[in-house]
Design an enzyme around this catalytic site. Structure first.
Site, short mmCIF file in Angstrom:
data_model
loop_
_atom_site.label_atom_id
_atom_site.label_comp_id
_atom_site.label_asym_id
_atom_site.label_seq_id
_atom_site.Cartn_x
_atom_site.Cartn_y
_atom_site.Cartn_z
CG HIS A 1 -4.50 0.35 -3.76
ND1 HIS A 1 -3.88 0.44 -2.53
CD2 HIS A 1 -5.41 -0.65 -3.63
CE1 HIS A 1 -4.41 -0.46 -1.70
NE2 HIS A 1 -5.34 -1.13 -2.34
CG HIS B 1 -5.95 -8.78 2.01
ND1 HIS B 1 -6.05 -9.13 0.69
CD2 HIS B 1 -5.79 -7.43 2.04
CE1 HIS B 1 -5.96 -8.03 -0.07
NE2 HIS B 1 -5.80 -7.00 0.74
CE1 TYR C 1 -5.83 -4.96 -3.38
CE2 TYR C 1 -7.48 -6.09 -2.08
CZ TYR C 1 -6.61 -5.04 -2.25
OH TYR C 1 -6.53 -4.06 -1.30
NE ARG D 1 -3.53 -2.18 2.90
CZ ARG D 1 -3.27 -3.26 3.62
NH1 ARG D 1 -2.09 -3.38 4.24
NH2 ARG D 1 -4.17 -4.21 3.76
NE ARG E 1 -2.83 -3.83 -1.07
CZ ARG E 1 -2.34 -4.59 -0.08
NH1 ARG E 1 -1.03 -4.77 -0.01
NH2 ARG E 1 -3.13 -5.15 0.81
CE LYS F 1 -6.29 -0.67 4.82
NZ LYS F 1 -7.62 -1.00 4.25
#
Length: 298
Positions: free
Chosen positions: A244, A270, A279, A148, A247, A172
């Protein structure tokens, strides 16, 4: 409790209890601020603890005229989380957002770049300029490690474990993971560090950050977007891309070349494999190839 106090308390909760990043907290705050501004514009004096479903439904109708269904759904989700927090803290007995429907959204597959397009973007970098080596290392890392943009700009020298072929990534919620890095990716990072970064006057608070601007400070998210936008214009790329996109491309190309979905999930960081599946731009030919290779009747 008034709106300002409610928002402030919720921010503390998201940071301390949930461990969310500053960017995520800002996003949730903006959702609540939209409702607060709507109430002020319509002279509706209602506290977070008192607001009812009817008032919120009026806000949602108003919002639908202003933003896309996807943005509307995001705001509704953000408000639902805020009122869940108020219920959790005993400010309310119910969540007034529970009965408000979210707009139906079609599944939107993410844009990806082909390997030729990625090569063209990297080839368009002007290596005669000092920032050229840095920008090449940035694109190689975005695509090579599937990061990211926030993970990229926070990448530090102390996160590079090149002898083990891994980098440490802070994702995150400040969750850390180790992502494998290729020899070519290591090569371009080392070239940037040895030829450019070593000669910079680096701000003492940014000594450990890998990618730096001309002033020797950490790069911003906006700068990464600008670098990619300028390169896309330079090669006349018709797709709308962002950091992104690299990614998405990283995950898609790994899957198309036979990588295990669970391994991709771990590299992307994830929590749920369902997120990883979104994705993937899996075309029918790839699925047919998988069937032919792995089904016993083939």
């Amino acid at each position: 409790m008034n709106w300002n106090q409610g928002i402030q308390d919720y921010q503390h909760y998201l940071k301390i209890e949930r461990g969310l990043s500053e960017n995520s907290i800002l996003g949730y705050t903006r959702d609540i601020q939209k409702l607060k501004h709507y109430l002020e514009e319509h002279e509706m004096v209602i506290s977070p603890a008192q607001i009812d479903k009817e008032s919120l439904q009026q806000f949602v109708y108003h919002l639908a005229k202003m933003v896309t269904p996807r943005s509307q759904a995001r705001v509704i989700s953000g408000l639902r989380g805020f009122f869940n927090y108020l219920v959790f803290e005993d400010y309310r007995q119910d969540n007034p957002m529970d009965l408000i429907e979210t707009p139906k959204l079609g599944s939107k597959l993410p844009d990806t770049l082909s390997t030729d397009e990625i090569n063209a973007l990297i080839a368009a970098i002007d290596l005669s300029k000092p920032e050229g080596e840095r920008n090449r290392a940035i694109l190689e890392t975005l695509y090579g490690c599937g990061l990211r943009v926030s993970e990229l700009i926070h990448l530090k020298l102390s996160d590079l474990f090149f002898d083990e072929d891994f980098i440490r990534v802070t994702g995150k919620g400040n969750k850390q993971r180790f992502v494998p890095i290729s020899s070519i990716n290591k090569k371009y990072i080392n070239m940037y560090c040895d030829q450019i970064r070593i000669h910079q006057n680096i701000d003492k608070e940014h000594q450990d950050f890998l990618f730096l601007n001309r002033r020797g400070k950490q790069l911003s998210r906006a700068m990464i977007f600008t670098i990619i936008k300028n390169l896309a214009e330079k090669i006349d790329l018709k797709k709308r891309i962002s950091p992104h996109t690299f990614r998405h491309s990283f995950a898609t190309h790994l899957l198309e070349n036979g990588a295990d979905l669970r391994a991709i999930q771990q590299m992307l960081g994830h929590e749920s494999i369902t997120t990883t599946e979104i994705y993937m731009h899996v075309n029918r030919k790839h699925l047919a190839d998988v069937l032919k290779e792995f089904h016993p009747r083939e």
